[in-house]
Design an enzyme around this catalytic site. Sequence first.
Site, PDB file in Angstrom:
ATOM      1  N   GLY A  46       0.847  -1.190   0.000  1.00 22.76           N
ATOM      2  CA  GLY A  46       0.000   0.000   0.000  1.00 22.76           C
ATOM      3  C   GLY A  46       0.879   1.235   0.000  1.00 22.76           C
ATOM      4  N   GLN A  51       2.772   9.903   1.935  1.00 21.37           N
ATOM      5  CA  GLN A  51       4.143   9.368   1.967  1.00 21.37           C
ATOM      6  C   GLN A  51       5.006   9.876   0.825  1.00 21.37           C
ATOM      7  OE1 GLN A  51       2.455   5.205   2.472  1.00 21.37           O
ATOM      8  NE2 GLN A  51       4.379   4.996   3.570  1.00 21.37           N
ATOM      9  N   CYS A  91       6.144  -0.328   7.434  1.00 20.06           N
ATOM     10  CA  CYS A  91       5.758   0.888   6.709  1.00 20.06           C
ATOM     11  C   CYS A  91       6.947   1.350   5.873  1.00 20.06           C
ATOM     12  CB  CYS A  91       5.345   1.983   7.697  1.00 20.06           C
ATOM     13  SG  CYS A  91       4.833   3.516   6.898  1.00 20.06           S
ATOM     14  N   LEU A  92       6.673   1.706   4.637  1.00 18.30           N
ATOM     15  CA  LEU A  92       7.748   2.169   3.749  1.00 18.30           C
ATOM     16  C   LEU A  92       8.379   3.460   4.266  1.00 18.30           C
ATOM     17  CD1 LEU A  92       6.032   1.413   0.323  1.00 18.30           C
ATOM     18  CD2 LEU A  92       7.799   0.069   1.485  1.00 18.30           C
ATOM     19  N   HIS A 133      -4.270   1.292   7.899  1.00 17.89           N
ATOM     20  CA  HIS A 133      -2.921   1.858   7.940  1.00 17.89           C
ATOM     21  C   HIS A 133      -2.797   3.043   6.968  1.00 17.89           C
ATOM     22  CE1 HIS A 133       1.667   1.101   7.961  1.00 17.89           C
ATOM     23  NE2 HIS A 133       1.503   1.902   6.922  1.00 17.89           N
ATOM     24  N   GLU A 134      -3.354   2.894   5.759  1.00 17.30           N
ATOM     25  CA  GLU A 134      -3.238   3.962   4.746  1.00 17.30           C
ATOM     26  C   GLU A 134      -4.096   5.176   5.106  1.00 17.30           C
ATOM     27  OE1 GLU A 134      -0.818   3.521   3.027  1.00 17.30           O
ATOM     28  OE2 GLU A 134      -0.665   1.344   2.996  1.00 17.30           O
ATOM     29  N   HIS A 137      -2.358   7.316   7.485  1.00 17.73           N
ATOM     30  CA  HIS A 137      -1.385   8.217   6.856  1.00 17.73           C
ATOM     31  C   HIS A 137      -2.067   9.508   6.403  1.00 17.73           C
ATOM     32  CE1 HIS A 137       2.430   6.078   6.691  1.00 17.73           C
ATOM     33  NE2 HIS A 137       1.913   5.024   6.102  1.00 17.73           N
TER      34      HIS A 137
HETATM   35  O1  GNR Z   1       4.069  -2.626   2.520  1.00 16.68           O
HETATM   36  C1  GNR Z   1       3.439  -2.513   3.572  1.00 16.68           C
HETATM   37  N1  GNR Z   1       3.147  -3.633   4.289  1.00 16.68           N
HETATM   38  C2  GNR Z   1       2.289  -3.647   5.378  1.00 16.68           C
HETATM   39  C3  GNR Z   1       2.284  -4.777   6.179  1.00 16.68           C
HETATM   40  C4  GNR Z   1       1.449  -4.855   7.265  1.00 16.68           C
HETATM   41  C5  GNR Z   1       0.590  -3.807   7.541  1.00 16.68           C
HETATM   42  C6  GNR Z   1       0.587  -2.669   6.760  1.00 16.68           C
HETATM   43  C7  GNR Z   1       1.437  -2.586   5.675  1.00 16.68           C
HETATM   44  S1  GNR Z   1       1.411  -1.177   4.661  1.00 16.68           S
HETATM   45  C8  GNR Z   1       3.048  -1.180   4.051  1.00 16.68           C
HETATM   46  C9  GNR Z   1       3.232  -0.107   2.995  1.00 16.68           C
HETATM   47  C10 GNR Z   1       3.055   1.258   3.622  1.00 16.68           C
HETATM   48  O2  GNR Z   1       3.851   1.803   4.322  1.00 16.68           O
HETATM   49  N2  GNR Z   1       1.908   1.855   3.415  1.00 16.68           N
HETATM   50  O3  GNR Z   1       1.639   3.037   3.975  1.00 16.68           O
HETATM   51 NI    NI Z   2       2.827   3.114   5.786  1.00 17.37          NI
END
Ligand code: GNR
Ligand code: NI
Length: 167
Positions: A46, A51, A91-92, A133-134, A137
Amino acid sequence: MALLPILRYPDPRLHTVATPVTEFNDALRELVRDMAETMYEAPGVGLAATQVNVHKRLVVIDVSEDKSALRAFINPEIVARAGEQMCEEGCLSVPGIYERVSRAERVTVRAFDEHGKPFELDAEGLLAVCIQHEIDHLDGKVFVEYLSSFKLNRIKTKLAKKARITA
Ligand code: GNR
Ligand code: NI
């Protein structure tokens, strides 16, 4: 197509609250394509516009193994949630850190696609986690901020040490 640079925690721009998308035009669709390319290249499941320093309510998600389920969620809203799950998240924007976070087990999300068409989706498991999670953000929240201040401080120290080595 272009790869976009990803902001790294604790960059204060990650705390910006994104504003709704109002125009579903070619520029928006190009941003969706660039975000998807950036997400796949990372690789991640995601990516939120926040980001890549674009403070619009737009995320891309693909939790499939074979890049077959790309979806853009524009102006997404969670309209129902149920249950609880603990998932190890990454998270990236916080590379190398993986921690367990409590989330709803199932969510119903309402959003628009890149053509401005509204849709509703019931999600569970990793897709449900990723949607939550997104959207965090877009609201300026990074998953590590759910952790105890003890764990968060340890992560900040680790990231600062790593930044010194890479700089
Ligand atoms: O790549 C991602 N893997 C992930 C694994 C478990 C829960 C959430 C994520 S999202 C993350 C990519 C990211 O940072 N999205 O904002
Ligand atoms: Ni993230």
